[in-house]
Scaffold this motif. Structure first.
Motif, PDB file in Angstrom:
ATOM      1  N   ALA A  62      19.034  14.324 100.503  1.00 55.04           N
ATOM      2  CA  ALA A  62      19.513  13.499 100.620  1.00 55.04           C
ATOM      3  C   ALA A  62      19.287  12.287 101.728  1.00 55.04           C
ATOM      4  O   ALA A  62      20.336  11.057 101.886  1.00 55.04           O
ATOM      5  CB  ALA A  62      20.323  14.087 101.250  1.00 55.04           C
ATOM      6  N   ARG A 117      22.361  12.377 107.449  1.00 56.64           N
ATOM      7  CA  ARG A 117      24.053  12.900 107.709  1.00 56.64           C
ATOM      8  C   ARG A 117      24.543  13.294 106.887  1.00 56.64           C
ATOM      9  O   ARG A 117      25.028  14.442 107.432  1.00 56.64           O
ATOM     10  CB  ARG A 117      24.294  11.376 108.213  1.00 56.64           C
ATOM     11  N   GLU A 118      24.213  12.725 105.274  1.00 60.60           N
ATOM     12  CA  GLU A 118      24.953  13.481 104.426  1.00 60.60           C
ATOM     13  C   GLU A 118      24.514  15.119 104.956  1.00 60.60           C
ATOM     14  O   GLU A 118      25.535  15.555 103.809  1.00 60.60           O
ATOM     15  CB  GLU A 118      24.438  12.951 103.323  1.00 60.60           C
TER      16      GLU A 118
END
Length: 192
Positions: free
Chosen positions: A127, A75-76
């Protein structure tokens, strides 16, 4: 005759929902959408060997190996990928199609995808807070380039090569011999 353009959503969550409705599989990494495609016989054999070895090593643990049918979501980084295989730990959910807490990811490198695997996808995998190890498996020689997250949350690169070497995955308590990972491949034949 006019061609119909594929309308791909630009919002990340909308892309994830859209992609699940498509007959083909698509990856989104660094704003670039690519349809996934097949590979070589050795690519497939390396993936199968890794899945079998990892599955056997994890038997009885709370961790599970998954193949390329599930997507790993970062998601990041706004990324959605289909690695050859990955491991996640925790409760199972039989209807899940997206995994956001992978611990280990394996990418078998091919000439078409290596650049993205080693750059954009690497950043996306790094991430993911739960990620501990990213492994890039060469088809050309018995070599795995590993990126590990250490106790201080730094990423450390290392190379493991040769059929007599072993890939240690301390996050899982697993050891995978390269001789078995590369079993029945051209790379093993050349190295023998």
């Amino acid at each position: 005759m006019s061609a119909t353009a594929l309308k791909i959503p630009t919002n990340f969550d909308a892309f994830l929902d859209w992609e699940e409705q498509q007959p083909e599989r698509y990856e989104l990494v660094s704003g670039v959408v690519r349809m996934t495609s097949g590979g070589t016989e050795d690519h497939d054999r390396l993936s199968i060997n890794l899945i079998a070895l990892t599955r056997n090593a994890l038997r009885g643990s709370p961790c599970y190996v998954h193949g390329a049918n599930l997507k790993v979501v970062s998601r990041e980084a706004g990324a959605s990928t289909y690695p050859e295989l990955f491991v996640r730990c925790g409760p199972r959910s039989g209807k899940r199609t997206r995994i956001e807490d992978a611990v280990v990811v394996f990418e078998v490198l091919s000439p078409r995808t290596a650049k993205d695997d080693l750059t954009r996808k690497r950043r996306a995998y790094q991430a993911i807070p739960s990620m501990r190890l990213i492994a890039y498996v060469s088809q050309d020689e018995p070599r795995i380039d590993v990126v590990r997250r250490d106790a201080d949350e730094r990423w450390i690169d290392e190379e493991i090569s040769g059929l007599g070497s072993t890939l240690e995955i301390s996050a899982l308590g697993v050891s995978l011999p390269l001789g078995e990972i590369y079993e029945d491949t051209d790379a093993a034949d050349r190295a023998a």
